[in-house]
Motif scaffolding. Structure first.
Motif, PDB file in Angstrom:
ATOM      1  N   GLY A   1       0.821  -1.191   0.000  1.00 10.34           N
ATOM      2  CA  GLY A   1       0.000   0.000   0.000  1.00 10.34           C
ATOM      3  C   GLY A   1       0.863   1.252   0.000  1.00 10.34           C
ATOM      4  N   ILE A   2       0.270   2.385  -0.316  1.00 14.54           N
ATOM      5  CA  ILE A   2       1.021   3.636  -0.411  1.00 14.54           C
ATOM      6  C   ILE A   2       1.650   4.008   0.927  1.00 14.54           C
ATOM      7  CG2 ILE A   2      -1.072   4.982  -0.003  1.00 14.54           C
ATOM      8  CD1 ILE A   2       1.982   6.013  -2.131  1.00 14.54           C
TER       9      ILE A   2
ATOM     10  N   ALA B   1       7.437  13.003   4.761  1.00 14.31           N
ATOM     11  CA  ALA B   1       7.365  12.694   3.333  1.00 14.31           C
ATOM     12  C   ALA B   1       6.328  13.567   2.626  1.00 14.31           C
ATOM     13  CB  ALA B   1       7.027  11.218   3.141  1.00 14.31           C
ATOM     14  N   VAL B   2       5.179  13.756   3.249  1.00 15.84           N
ATOM     15  CA  VAL B   2       4.124  14.576   2.643  1.00 15.84           C
ATOM     16  C   VAL B   2       4.553  16.033   2.535  1.00 15.84           C
ATOM     17  CG1 VAL B   2       1.803  15.513   3.010  1.00 15.84           C
ATOM     18  CG2 VAL B   2       2.220  13.066   3.297  1.00 15.84           C
ATOM     19  N   ILE B   3       5.206  16.555   3.572  1.00 13.08           N
ATOM     20  CA  ILE B   3       5.661  17.953   3.547  1.00 13.08           C
ATOM     21  C   ILE B   3       6.709  18.164   2.464  1.00 13.08           C
ATOM     22  CG2 ILE B   3       6.924  19.714   4.847  1.00 13.08           C
ATOM     23  CD1 ILE B   3       5.514  18.706   7.362  1.00 13.08           C
ATOM     24  N   PHE B   4       7.677  17.259   2.358  1.00 11.60           N
ATOM     25  CA  PHE B   4       8.706  17.387   1.329  1.00 11.60           C
ATOM     26  C   PHE B   4       8.098  17.258  -0.070  1.00 11.60           C
ATOM     27  CE2 PHE B   4      12.053  17.094   4.485  1.00 11.60           C
ATOM     28  CZ  PHE B   4      13.093  17.783   3.877  1.00 11.60           C
ATOM     29  N   ALA B   5       7.135  16.367  -0.215  1.00  2.00           N
ATOM     30  CA  ALA B   5       6.472  16.211  -1.519  1.00  2.00           C
ATOM     31  C   ALA B   5       5.698  17.470  -1.890  1.00  2.00           C
ATOM     32  CB  ALA B   5       5.536  15.004  -1.483  1.00  2.00           C
TER      33      ALA B   5
ATOM     34  N   ASP C   1       0.116  21.595  -9.466  1.00  7.49           N
ATOM     35  CA  ASP C   1      -1.067  21.822  -8.632  1.00  7.49           C
ATOM     36  C   ASP C   1      -1.310  20.665  -7.666  1.00  7.49           C
ATOM     37  OD1 ASP C   1      -1.585  24.245  -9.875  1.00  7.49           O
ATOM     38  OD2 ASP C   1      -2.799  23.304 -11.454  1.00  7.49           O
ATOM     39  N   ASP C   2      -0.919  19.458  -8.068  1.00  9.18           N
ATOM     40  CA  ASP C   2      -1.148  18.280  -7.242  1.00  9.18           C
ATOM     41  C   ASP C   2       0.147  17.816  -6.581  1.00  9.18           C
ATOM     42  OD1 ASP C   2      -3.835  18.191  -7.942  1.00  9.18           O
ATOM     43  OD2 ASP C   2      -3.417  16.980  -9.736  1.00  9.18           O
ATOM     44  N   VAL C   3       0.009  17.242  -5.387  1.00  8.97           N
ATOM     45  CA  VAL C   3       1.142  16.629  -4.686  1.00  8.97           C
ATOM     46  C   VAL C   3       1.054  15.133  -4.923  1.00  8.97           C
ATOM     47  CG1 VAL C   3       2.225  16.225  -2.461  1.00  8.97           C
ATOM     48  CG2 VAL C   3       1.153  18.435  -2.951  1.00  8.97           C
TER      49      VAL C   3
ATOM     50  N   GLU D   1       3.076   7.823  -7.513  1.00 11.44           N
ATOM     51  CA  GLU D   1       1.982   7.826  -8.481  1.00 11.44           C
ATOM     52  C   GLU D   1       0.599   7.859  -7.818  1.00 11.44           C
ATOM     53  OE1 GLU D   1       2.638   4.451 -10.966  1.00 11.44           O
ATOM     54  OE2 GLU D   1       4.372   5.333 -11.974  1.00 11.44           O
ATOM     55  N   ARG D   2       0.534   8.451  -6.650  1.00 11.10           N
ATOM     56  CA  ARG D   2      -0.737   8.647  -5.958  1.00 11.10           C
ATOM     57  C   ARG D   2      -0.834  10.106  -5.520  1.00 11.10           C
ATOM     58  NH1 ARG D   2      -1.258   4.472  -7.951  1.00 11.10           N
ATOM     59  NH2 ARG D   2      -2.109   2.507  -7.104  1.00 11.10           N
ATOM     60  N   THR D   3      -1.992  10.736  -5.779  1.00 15.73           N
ATOM     61  CA  THR D   3      -2.200  12.126  -5.393  1.00 15.73           C
ATOM     62  C   THR D   3      -2.543  12.218  -3.914  1.00 15.73           C
ATOM     63  OG1 THR D   3      -2.997  12.702  -7.606  1.00 15.73           O
ATOM     64  CG2 THR D   3      -3.554  14.216  -5.807  1.00 15.73           C
TER      65      THR D   3
END
Length: 442
Positions: free
Chosen positions: A221-222, A316-320, A330-332, A336-338
């Motif tokens: 999973g992601i 990871a989310v903040i760096f992305a 526009d998307d993070v 390969e998952r938004t």
């Protein structure tokens, strides 16, 4: 009483449960049979030790091996096990054993404590978590017993399983006494077992279960992919930085050969994020190394794990998000998952509030203690992240400062957002939405 209990939200019940266990542990640790060679613990000292155990911080203001009796050590390790698994996990297992039906409210509490999106299958997940925990602790205990056997004989069984629980729960307590644990710094088996126990405990139960069930990277999973990738990068970075910065330090890595230096560097990089086991003298490390260790501690483990900190997925989310902003997207996107906007908002909130707590804790300790800023900052990060790397600074602090640190440890263990939701009365969502406007940022 029951009516008042039913009015509490899940976050408040979790907080109340942790507080209750800490108080019970405090009473047990205040008993004369809990210590040996020293007077009975005062309320503040016992409260601090109990909170450190339940929050799996692993910081002790006493020598666990020499100042605590076998009874006291068993109380501590039980508190560690409860704190790592979570109060709701323990109560659910007891309910299952007694044949009781798990009500919807209980399932909601389990969902919150395990940070799940749905209540579906949470009871089965709890059972799997307990089985998984005992498996890791049993295997680790057997191997550590063999490591300790030549030095301690039959006592090695007690030491082996005690330290296996402490390692998997990312507590970092040791009961070998004095600096005896440092005698095993160059033992490859000891290092590997402790590393695997700590890393697996810090990955999170959901990730371990996903790995066990799917076994292939493409099927993960992601969340599992993010946790594994971020954990690997942090350990690699920590190892390289420690190896380079401490290479010629006569008090740390200089006396070792290349293989031993790499082994000690990997150990410190891994332990700095979650557990707090220390093979090197923390006061002998260079300041750049300590600064990087604070970064690792602040990140901590992964969601629904035995580690603290802001968590690997948050980083990871903040760096992305930053990378997407720089590239003008526009998307993070991660693997390969938004990433949904609410997740980005939550990650930024966790980072900002956590940094604010560390800042305010540091400021308070600067006002109340005559200790250098660097040491106070290190302790603030360590306590919030429930790492508890031993520097000896807490032993010099006043009782009032220790009380503040107890609350900081509790915040770090429960989670800063969950802790805030337990304290704030939540109102119904407003039905009115205001028009958007443009704001100048940066």
């Amino acid at each position: 009483m029951m009516k008042l209990f039913r009015q509490l939200n899940p976050y408040q019940i979790v907080l109340l449960s942790y507080g209750t266990i800490i108080l019970i542990g405090t009473i047990l640790l205040m008993l004369p049979i809990s210590v040996e060679g020293i007077p009975s613990l005062t309320f503040i000292d016992a409260l601090f030790m109990s909170a450190s155990s339940v929050c799996v911080s692993g910081l002790s203001i006493f020598d666990m091996g020499n100042n605590f009796s076998t009874f006291g050590q068993i109380v501590v390790i039980i508190l560690v096990q409860i704190g790592a698994l979570g109060i709701m996990t323990i109560t659910t297992i007891l309910a299952v054993i007694m044949g009781r039906r798990i009500q919807l409210r209980d399932r909601l509490l389990i969902q919150e404590s395990l940070q799940r999106w749905s209540v579906a299958g949470v009871v089965r997940l709890v059972i799997v978590i307990v089985k998984m925990t005992f498996f890791f602790e049993f295997v680790g205990g057997i191997i550590l017993t063999m490591v300790f056997w030549s030095d301690y004989g039959f006592t090695a069984i007690y030491y082996g399983f005690w330290h296996a629980i402490s390692a998997f729960c990312n507590a970092g307590f040791d009961i070998l006494g004095g600096n005896n644990i440092s005698n095993y710094i160059l033992n490859p088996i000891f290092n590997i077992v402790l590393l695997l126990e700590v890393i697996c405990g810090g990955l999170g139960f959901a990730v371990l279960l996903d790995i066990f069930q799917k076994r292939y990277w493409k099927k993960f999973g992601i969340n599992t992919k993010i946790v594994l990738a971020t954990t690997f990068i942090l350990i690699l970075m920590g190892t390289v930085f420690t190896f380079i910065l401490e290479y010629n330090n006569e008090n740390t890595l200089a006396p070792f050969n290349i293989f031993e230096k790499v082994m000690a560097s990997v150990f410190l990089a891994s332990m700095s994020r979650t557990s707090g086991f220390s093979m090197l003298d923390m006061n002998s490390l260079t300041e750049p190394t300590l600064l990087f260790i604070m970064f690792l501690m602040f990140i901590g483990g992964s969601p629904a794990s035995t580690g603290g900190g802001i968590k690997t997925t948050t980083l990871a989310v903040i760096f992305a998000a930053i990378w997407s902003l720089i590239r003008g997207r526009d998307d993070v996107v991660i693997f390969e998952r938004t990433v949904p906007p609410i997740v980005i908002f939550r990650a930024l909130s966790i980072f900002f509030v956590s940094a604010s707590v560390v800042f305010l804790t540091t400021m308070f300790l600067c006002l109340t203690e005559d200790i250098p800023l660097g040491k106070i900052f290190f302790e603030a990060v360590s306590m919030f992240s429930t790492v508890g790397l031993p520097t000896g600074t807490v032993n010099e602090m006043k009782p009032s400062s220790r009380v503040v640190i107890i609350f900081v440890m509790l915040m770090g263990r429960i989670g800063i957002i969950s802790f805030g939701m337990a304290l704030v009365i939540r109102k119904k969502k407003p039905k009115i939405r205001y028009p958007e406007d443009k704001f100048i940022i940066g």
